[in-house]
Design a protein around this motif. Sequence first.
Motif, mmCIF file in Angstrom:
data_model
loop_
_atom_site.group_PDB
_atom_site.id
_atom_site.type_symbol
_atom_site.label_atom_id
_atom_site.label_comp_id
_atom_site.label_asym_id
_atom_site.label_seq_id
_atom_site.Cartn_x
_atom_site.Cartn_y
_atom_site.Cartn_z
ATOM 1 N N GLU A 12 0.849 -1.205 0.000
ATOM 2 C CA GLU A 12 0.000 0.000 0.000
ATOM 3 C C GLU A 12 0.873 1.239 0.000
ATOM 4 O O GLU A 12 1.718 1.428 0.860
ATOM 5 C CB GLU A 12 -0.920 -0.041 1.236
ATOM 6 N N SER A 13 0.627 2.079 -1.005
ATOM 7 C CA SER A 13 1.412 3.297 -1.172
ATOM 8 C C SER A 13 0.924 4.388 -0.211
ATOM 9 O O SER A 13 -0.255 4.535 0.019
ATOM 10 C CB SER A 13 1.289 3.767 -2.620
ATOM 11 N N VAL A 14 1.854 5.158 0.347
ATOM 12 C CA VAL A 14 1.478 6.136 1.377
ATOM 13 C C VAL A 14 1.299 7.559 0.861
ATOM 14 O O VAL A 14 0.935 8.446 1.622
ATOM 15 C CB VAL A 14 2.525 6.165 2.526
ATOM 16 N N GLY A 15 1.520 7.777 -0.437
ATOM 17 C CA GLY A 15 1.391 9.133 -0.988
ATOM 18 C C GLY A 15 -0.015 9.666 -0.831
ATOM 19 O O GLY A 15 -0.944 8.936 -0.479
ATOM 20 N N PRO A 16 -0.201 10.975 -1.082
ATOM 21 C CA PRO A 16 -1.528 11.580 -0.899
ATOM 22 C C PRO A 16 -2.572 11.037 -1.873
ATOM 23 O O PRO A 16 -2.238 10.518 -2.927
ATOM 24 C CB PRO A 16 -1.269 13.072 -1.177
ATOM 25 N N THR A 17 -3.828 11.188 -1.477
ATOM 26 C CA THR A 17 -4.942 10.956 -2.388
ATOM 27 C C THR A 17 -5.053 12.184 -3.277
ATOM 28 O O THR A 17 -4.990 13.311 -2.779
ATOM 29 C CB THR A 17 -6.243 10.777 -1.578
ATOM 30 N N ILE A 18 -5.190 11.960 -4.590
ATOM 31 C CA ILE A 18 -5.350 13.110 -5.480
ATOM 32 C C ILE A 18 -6.628 12.998 -6.316
ATOM 33 O O ILE A 18 -7.129 11.903 -6.556
ATOM 34 C CB ILE A 18 -4.128 13.328 -6.413
ATOM 35 N N ALA A 19 -7.125 14.149 -6.715
ATOM 36 C CA ALA A 19 -8.273 14.236 -7.617
ATOM 37 C C ALA A 19 -7.963 15.343 -8.610
ATOM 38 O O ALA A 19 -7.072 16.173 -8.386
ATOM 39 C CB ALA A 19 -9.547 14.545 -6.837
ATOM 40 N N ALA A 20 -8.694 15.355 -9.708
ATOM 41 C CA ALA A 20 -8.482 16.365 -10.738
ATOM 42 C C ALA A 20 -9.821 16.776 -11.316
ATOM 43 O O ALA A 20 -10.722 15.958 -11.434
ATOM 44 C CB ALA A 20 -7.592 15.808 -11.855
ATOM 45 N N ILE A 47 -5.607 18.701 -8.699
ATOM 46 C CA ILE A 47 -5.180 19.262 -9.982
ATOM 47 C C ILE A 47 -6.379 20.016 -10.561
ATOM 48 O O ILE A 47 -7.456 19.428 -10.699
ATOM 49 C CB ILE A 47 -4.730 18.148 -10.961
ATOM 50 N N GLY A 48 -6.197 21.299 -10.861
ATOM 51 C CA GLY A 48 -7.315 22.069 -11.383
ATOM 52 C C GLY A 48 -6.858 23.432 -11.854
ATOM 53 O O GLY A 48 -5.653 23.726 -11.885
ATOM 54 N N CYS A 49 -7.825 24.265 -12.206
ATOM 55 C CA CYS A 49 -7.509 25.620 -12.677
ATOM 56 C C CYS A 49 -8.610 26.574 -12.257
ATOM 57 O O CYS A 49 -9.797 26.285 -12.444
ATOM 58 C CB CYS A 49 -7.369 25.608 -14.201
ATOM 59 N N LEU A 80 -8.644 16.879 -19.103
ATOM 60 C CA LEU A 80 -8.835 15.925 -18.014
ATOM 61 C C LEU A 80 -8.521 14.494 -18.432
ATOM 62 O O LEU A 80 -7.975 13.712 -17.663
ATOM 63 C CB LEU A 80 -10.290 15.998 -17.534
ATOM 64 N N ARG A 81 -8.918 14.164 -19.650
ATOM 65 C CA ARG A 81 -8.685 12.793 -20.111
ATOM 66 C C ARG A 81 -7.190 12.496 -20.128
ATOM 67 O O ARG A 81 -6.757 11.416 -19.756
ATOM 68 C CB ARG A 81 -9.303 12.585 -21.499
ATOM 69 N N GLU A 82 -6.390 13.482 -20.525
ATOM 70 C CA GLU A 82 -4.940 13.314 -20.559
ATOM 71 C C GLU A 82 -4.377 13.208 -19.134
ATOM 72 O O GLU A 82 -3.515 12.368 -18.854
ATOM 73 C CB GLU A 82 -4.319 14.505 -21.294
ATOM 74 N N ILE A 83 -4.884 14.035 -18.240
ATOM 75 C CA ILE A 83 -4.436 13.992 -16.844
ATOM 76 C C ILE A 83 -4.767 12.639 -16.213
ATOM 77 O O ILE A 83 -3.935 12.030 -15.536
ATOM 78 C CB ILE A 83 -5.077 15.139 -16.033
ATOM 79 N N VAL A 84 -5.994 12.188 -16.445
ATOM 80 C CA VAL A 84 -6.427 10.905 -15.867
ATOM 81 C C VAL A 84 -5.563 9.765 -16.404
ATOM 82 O O VAL A 84 -5.135 8.884 -15.647
ATOM 83 C CB VAL A 84 -7.931 10.664 -16.141
ATOM 84 N N ALA A 85 -5.276 9.787 -17.705
ATOM 85 C CA ALA A 85 -4.447 8.725 -18.296
ATOM 86 C C ALA A 85 -3.049 8.734 -17.659
ATOM 87 O O ALA A 85 -2.526 7.684 -17.263
ATOM 88 C CB ALA A 85 -4.351 8.909 -19.805
ATOM 89 N N TYR A 86 -2.451 9.920 -17.525
ATOM 90 C CA TYR A 86 -1.110 10.028 -16.944
ATOM 91 C C TYR A 86 -1.122 9.610 -15.475
ATOM 92 O O TYR A 86 -0.289 8.810 -15.020
ATOM 93 C CB TYR A 86 -0.581 11.464 -17.067
#
Length: 317
Positions: A1-9, A57-59, A146-152
Amino acid sequence: ESVGPTIAAGEILVEIMATDRGLGFLEPLTLVGPYPSGAPAIFIDQVARLGGGAGLIGCVGRDDFGTVNLNRLRRDGVDVSAVSVSDRYPTGSAFVRYRPDGGRDFVYNIAESAAGQIRLTAEARQLADRAGHLHVMGSTLSVAGLREIVAYATKAVRASGGSTSFDPNVRKELNDGADGAQFSALVDDADLLLPSGEELLTAAGVDDECHAVKALIARGVGEIVLKRGAAGSSRFAADGSRIDCAGFLVEEVDPTGAGDCFGATYLTCRRMGMEPGKALFYANAAGARNVTRRGPMEGIAGFDVLDGFIAGTARAT
Ligand code: ATP
Ligand code: MG
């Protein structure tokens, strides 16, 4: 289990709502707002309030509506290093009015706002590279960036041993232009799927709850947590187990944001090592408390407030 943050975009918006119920916006109305909003923002703010690592991740635009959002996210402990600020476009907005029957009418300004300018920037890549969990919402897939961000981010999180969750969040006004293949892939790859009501059937492509759960588990979904509004929620696991959680009895003032608070709470509790039944219980409490406040992010609560809410609120039987 990875400990990095939860992210959303995705979309960061202000919400402005009609104070009276009715149909649409065809005559002058009394409106209240701006409230910080946007499904990914609501979700990630709830993660942070529970003490989980959280990044977005946003603007936003370089305007007061952007500041309203950045101030709230920062105050609650969200990493906003990957939120860019547009000089050219204003912050996105959503006008909402509740119908007498509980439905909602929206007027969105997203695609041609700063929210529509979201890109896979260097800061977004850096955040994704150190993330431990990626949460994706179906409503955001109509935006090309968003589609590009989600893929990456999906690849990055997988590469570092992290996990993913997906809320199909079908909105009639927003899902045109979403990519069907990417939608299916997100369902297949989700460790945690968070549909509400009919979305379960839509995601599975069948018309009965039991079959939908079986079909999705067979496609590789790790666990399914189904949101049932005032009726509470259910959790279905790959081992065939099922947990039902009755809803808390509250007066619903503003339903927007419940699903995101619920999902963020379930996920964060699970990432903290809590067992599924207890996580579901806290998620139910977070969703129910959120609808008692006007404004999608005004009912977001930490564990101390949730414990008080649980102690003082009856549940349906
Ligand atoms: P959203 O409108 O944010 O997309 P959703 O449809 O994804 O919401 P809901 O099922 O409306 O999600 O709400 C999520 C959870 O919040 C429910 O499963 C329930 O636990 C809680 N909840 C929502 N509305 C109520 C309510 N009126 N009374 C009690 N609990 C509620
Ligand atoms: Mg939803």
